[in-house]
Design an enzyme around this catalytic site. Structure first.
Site, PDB file in Angstrom:
ATOM      1  N   GLY A 322      45.703  36.401  34.804  1.00 12.75           N
ATOM      2  CA  GLY A 322      46.893  36.562  35.634  1.00 12.75           C
ATOM      3  C   GLY A 322      48.151  36.564  34.789  1.00 12.75           C
ATOM      4  O   GLY A 322      49.025  37.432  34.943  1.00 12.75           O
ATOM      5  N   TRP A 324      48.453  37.353  31.776  1.00 14.52           N
ATOM      6  CA  TRP A 324      48.559  38.566  30.965  1.00 14.52           C
ATOM      7  C   TRP A 324      49.496  39.584  31.639  1.00 14.52           C
ATOM      8  O   TRP A 324      50.223  40.317  30.983  1.00 14.52           O
ATOM      9  CB  TRP A 324      47.167  39.196  30.762  1.00 14.52           C
ATOM     10  CG  TRP A 324      47.267  40.611  30.268  1.00 14.52           C
ATOM     11  CD1 TRP A 324      47.722  41.020  29.044  1.00 14.52           C
ATOM     12  CD2 TRP A 324      46.963  41.808  30.989  1.00 14.52           C
ATOM     13  NE1 TRP A 324      47.697  42.395  28.961  1.00 14.52           N
ATOM     14  CE2 TRP A 324      47.236  42.902  30.144  1.00 14.52           C
ATOM     15  CE3 TRP A 324      46.470  42.061  32.272  1.00 14.52           C
ATOM     16  CZ2 TRP A 324      47.041  44.213  30.541  1.00 14.52           C
ATOM     17  CZ3 TRP A 324      46.269  43.373  32.649  1.00 14.52           C
ATOM     18  CH2 TRP A 324      46.545  44.429  31.793  1.00 14.52           C
ATOM     19  N   HIS A 325      49.489  39.598  32.976  1.00 15.77           N
ATOM     20  CA  HIS A 325      50.343  40.555  33.686  1.00 15.77           C
ATOM     21  C   HIS A 325      51.815  40.210  33.515  1.00 15.77           C
ATOM     22  O   HIS A 325      52.687  41.075  33.662  1.00 15.77           O
ATOM     23  CB  HIS A 325      49.992  40.585  35.171  1.00 15.77           C
ATOM     24  CG  HIS A 325      48.636  41.157  35.451  1.00 15.77           C
ATOM     25  ND1 HIS A 325      47.508  40.392  35.500  1.00 15.77           N
ATOM     26  CD2 HIS A 325      48.235  42.435  35.680  1.00 15.77           C
ATOM     27  CE1 HIS A 325      46.456  41.175  35.751  1.00 15.77           C
ATOM     28  NE2 HIS A 325      46.868  42.408  35.868  1.00 15.77           N
ATOM     29  N   GLY A 326      52.123  38.953  33.242  1.00 13.16           N
ATOM     30  CA  GLY A 326      53.521  38.559  33.059  1.00 13.16           C
ATOM     31  C   GLY A 326      53.658  37.060  33.189  1.00 13.16           C
ATOM     32  O   GLY A 326      52.832  36.405  33.837  1.00 13.16           O
ATOM     33  N   TYR A 463      50.591  49.861  36.506  1.00 12.47           N
ATOM     34  CA  TYR A 463      50.098  49.187  35.313  1.00 12.47           C
ATOM     35  C   TYR A 463      50.823  49.598  34.037  1.00 12.47           C
ATOM     36  O   TYR A 463      50.516  49.072  32.973  1.00 12.47           O
ATOM     37  CB  TYR A 463      48.575  49.346  35.188  1.00 12.47           C
ATOM     38  CG  TYR A 463      47.868  48.119  35.732  1.00 12.47           C
ATOM     39  CD1 TYR A 463      47.862  47.875  37.094  1.00 12.47           C
ATOM     40  CD2 TYR A 463      47.287  47.175  34.905  1.00 12.47           C
ATOM     41  CE1 TYR A 463      47.271  46.736  37.616  1.00 12.47           C
ATOM     42  CE2 TYR A 463      46.695  46.032  35.419  1.00 12.47           C
ATOM     43  CZ  TYR A 463      46.692  45.818  36.759  1.00 12.47           C
ATOM     44  OH  TYR A 463      46.118  44.670  37.268  1.00 12.47           O
TER      45      TYR A 463
END
Lengths: 466, 384
Positions: A322, A324-326, A463
């Site tokens: 999670g 990794w997305h921000g 993405y």
């Protein structure tokens, strides 16, 4: 450069022709496809190409260092340095600004408020994807799963334009052998390739962007102003949007690679038909989830260290996935929901081994857990996320709920249930049509996609920001 | 090679390869595990991680044999792609012209327009634009370009203003039961500012609808005509007040009196002011509703900053001339007109701009949102 643009259409027509022309001459083809890929990637900012080249060269050096180290300690040091380098690279571009401003906030909190220089670093598109590929390469060399490959081969893998921006995440084992085997120009997998490109285009323009524009964005920008029915459609709509947006892009990537003679790994496999979270993750962003499994979950101990540790490992893996997305609470909660649900599923399976849950119940629960998690993924902050969820039961008029939008959201799920043989027969039928009919059909479909986009232009793929 | 090395690695990790039984690699059809209930003892890695190389007709697996029924020779594939692009270009020629108009000045734009404009002339003459128009209607798309609008060509007299109404107009004061219907529109800057205005409206006195037209500008009506769009938006939404945030993309030359003028030339600013006035008047329906116009703030890039400063002067001038128009000056108010990544909120310096050095971020958007609401409070005292 992105796929559904005039620039890319012209670029691909030229590259497709020259690529097959040069394919019998690897010494010409390799530099050609590398330069073409760098041109594609550097179209927005040429400095990103320098970054990509730097990452490619450094990781090639590390991979060779790992392979040549004579002792296990030496190998371990080299692979640790390589992973640290890649994480530092990713962290610098992705999280440095967040950490600096958080540190500044913390100083402010204890009365040492200052004006720290805020670093503004543009996140190069695709950096997560090529960094993950680099990490998997050096670790695979360390594990003995692959040998170091020539710099040119690795550079082509990293830069290969169909997948550099948003995946799929490809391993050396999967791609480099294809570079060493002549591609047969008489047998291009055009049926699946053209269908994937056309399908991806329609998914993105007709479904994802329409849902975003007409229901998802308005509701998530001001949930309090919308009725429960509109909010509910926006939640389901976002589930459909992100699937069609992301899988649409990777479908196009895989299709374009097929037309060039290369196979990339599948990235989505009917995720919304899953009857459990475990199966959802077998079908959603598959190349990332197997990366997380092989390079994070299993090294953490996987399920080999007892039940409790398995739950912890699942939670850790999904929370890190999670983040990794921000660096945001919303992504953390998104990961925690998935980690918690996977752990709960596993616990229930162990605790009640004889209980059989009907498939439709499993599907219903799984789909709604996924949808609730998507609310946190989509919301700009926690306040909006809770506001969206809290608004589900609200009354009021629902002018945004239209049959077309309901059909688009439902269709995005239902289309996954179409039997695979249907697609195979359709592809075979299409391949057998006259060349003019094929071209005109695809041309008309492009016009439809462009009409769906309208004059506001195609929205950025979700993405791209990760 | 792939299978051998993969199994070698995974066996060392003590588990299976992460694929559940019956993953379909060896057969056709659904690749889901035969035992699908999640109750079987899971081996390592089965909880997460897909099986990306499964055999799937739509996604041929990397190691799968090639089905000859699905293949075509490379030359034929290229011809199909070429025909498809030609068909799309012919039927989409008008959209190609628009796309070209929307591109930054440069070779790509020149090439696209050099191809698309003559093509569009020919296809338009023989009615080949009709299929595209049909698809546009099916998707509910409205044309955002038109020939002969005042935005493209008109008199500078609009800037000389006219006699203001004798009595200051009295706007309906909003209540929580009947909030003010506000349209926040413009380019991409409108999105976050609209969101933050909504956040600041704790009493529920305004009902905000944000419609951002990303990438649009007043200097490029061939790509997106704001006068036409303003007419359509006002007709469809009938707002009581309008907030307009635009200008970040307005670095284009403008044509006035048959000549092109680049930003920074003496002719550019008056022509830009004229265009602002035209759109202001349209959004305000000749003073029927107030229009709060927010030109860009300072920019990190000095060339862009010069253009934005010029735009702010132009908007101030236009707002003087158009009934009901208000200029919201974020340019010289924030950080005294000096660019900074940071803004001061509640006495603290926080990162307020996005990495492009133009847009506000979510925190930074609070400042223009507050300034707009302050400006609105002069017309709607209840908002104070």
């Amino acid at each position: 450069m992105t796929f559904p643009t005039i620039e890319f259409a012209a670029f691909f027509a030229v590259v497709l022709f020259l690529s097959w022309l040069l394919m019998p001459h690897p010494r010409l083809w390799r530099p050609f496809i590398l330069v073409a890929s760098y041109l594609f990637y550097g179209w927005i900012d040429w400095r990103w190409v320098l970054l990509l080249i730097g990452s490619t060269v450094v990781n090639t050096v590390f991979a060779n260092a790992v392979a040549r180290a004579e002792t296990q300690v030496g190998r371990k040091r080299a692979v640790t340095a390589a992973v640290a380098f890649n994480l530092l690279l990713l962290g610098t571009f992705k999280y440095l600004g967040f950490f600096v401003s958080s540190f500044d906030d913390a100083l402010g909190g204890i009365g040492l408020g200052s004006s720290m220089p805020v670093l503004q670093i543009v996140l190069p598109i695709g950096i997560s994807f090529f960094t993950f590929q680099s990490i998997s390469y050096v670790i695979d060399v360390y594990r003995g799963d692959t040998r170091p490959v020539p710099l040119m081969d690795f550079a082509i893998l990293q830069g290969f334009f169909p997948h550099i921006v948003a995946g799929p995440i490809v391993r050396v084992n999967e791609f480099v052998p294809q570079l060493r085997t002549p591609r047969d120009p008489r047998k291009v997998l055009a049926g699946p390739g053209l269908f994937l490109i056309a399908g991806g285009l329609i998914k993105k323009t007709v479904v994802a962007d329409e849902l975003a524009r007409r229901i998802v964005d308005p509701v998530f920008s001001d949930p309090g102003a919308h009725s429960g029915a509109e909010v509910l459609l926006a939640i389901y709509g976002f589930a459909a949007q992100i699937y069609c947006d992301f899988s649409g892009y990777t479908d196009m990537a895989i299709g374009l690679a097929l037309l060039l003679g290369f196979k990339l790994p599948q990235n989505f496999d009917r995720p919304y038909l899953a009857t459990s979270l475990r199966l959802f993750w077998h079908g959603w962003h598959m190349t990332l989830s197997r990366w997380l499994r092989d390079y994070l979950y299993i090294p953490l101990g996987g399920n080999r260290r007892g039940k409790r540790r398995t739950y912890v490992n699942l939670m850790l893996t999904m929370v890190l996935g999670g983040l990794w997305h921000g660096a945001a609470w919303t992504f953390l909660i998104w990961g925690a929901i998935h980690g918690g649900a996977l752990s709960a599923e596993r616990w229930l399976g162990d605790r009640f081994p004889t209980v059989r849950v009907p498939a439709w119940v499993g599907w219903l629960i799984t789909f709604h857990v996924v949808c609730v998690a998507w609310v946190f993924f989509r919301a700009p902050d926690l306040g909006i996320a809770f506001s969206v969820l809290g608004q589900v039961g609200a009354g009021g008029p629902s002018p945004l709920v239209t049959p077309v939008l309901v059909a688009l959201a439902a269709g995005a799920v239902a289309i996954q249930a179409i039997p695979r043989d249907f697609w195979r027969r359709a592809e075979a039928w299409f391949v057998a049509r006259p060349i003019a009919a094929q071209g005109i059909a695809l041309g008309l479909l492009t016009v439809i996609a462009d009409a769906a986009i309208g004059q506001q232009g195609v929205a950025p793929f979700i993405y791209f920001q990760f | 090679m792939e299978r051998r090395t993969t199994s070698g690695r995974r066996s060392r990790n003590g588990g299976s390869d992460g694929r559940a039984a019956g993953d379909g690699r060896s057969g056709r059809g659904d690749s889901r595990p035969a035992s699908d209930d999640g109750r079987s003892a899971l081996s390592d890695g089965q909880e997460i991680g897909g099986r990306p190389s499964v055999h799937d007709p739509a996604h041929p697996g990397i190691g799968d044999p090639v089905d000859p029924r699905l293949t075509m020779p490379a030359g034929r594939v290229w011809l199909v792609v070429l025909i498809a692009l030609l068909v799309a270009a012919v039927l989409n020629s008008e959209a190609m012209v628009r796309a070209g108009e929307g591109m930054k000045q440069g070779t790509t734009r020149d090439v696209v327009l050099a191809v698309a404009e003559p093509l569009d002339t020919v296809t338009g003459a023989v009615g080949l634009q009709l299929p595209r128009e049909g698809f546009d209607r099916a998707f509910g798309q409205e044309s955002k370009t038109a020939a002969g609008t005042e935005l493209e060509q008109g008199s500078a007299a609009i800037l000389r203003g006219r006699a203001r109404r004798e009595a200051k107009p009295v706007w309906r004061q909003p209540t929580p039961a009947q909030p003010l219907n506000v349209l926040v529109t413009g380019d991409s800057e409108a999105d976050l500012v609209g969101l933050r205005m909504n956040d600041l409206d704790s009493r529920g006195l305004i009902d905000i609808e944000t419609v951002a037209r990303n990438g649009t500008a007043l200097t490029n009506p061939g790509f997106f005509n704001w006068e036409l769009n303003a007419e359509q938006e006002i007709s469809a939404r009938d707002p009581e007040a309008v907030v307009m945030l635009i200008g970040a993309n307005d670095g284009f030359n403008v044509e006035a009196d048959g000549e092109l003028h680049a930003p920074g030339t003496p002719e550019w600013e008056p022509e830009f002011a004229r265009r602002v006035a035209v759109v202001m008047r349209t959004l305000g329906s000749d003073g029927e509703r107030p229009v709060y116009w927010v030109p860009p703030p300072t920019a990190r890039d000095s060339d862009l900053d010069d253009i934005y400063r010029s735009q702010n002067r132009a908007v101030a001038r236009a707002a003087e001339a158009v009934e009901g128009a208000r200029y919201v000056d974020v340019y010289s108010t924030i950080n005294d007109g000096e660019y900074s990544d940071q803004v001061r909120i509640d006495g603290r310096e926080v990162l307020g701009r996005q990495s492009d050095g133009i847009h506000f971020n979510r925190d930074g958007a609070l400042i223009p949102a507050e300034m707009v609401l302050d400006a609105m409070a002069k017309d709607y005292p209840v908002l104070r």
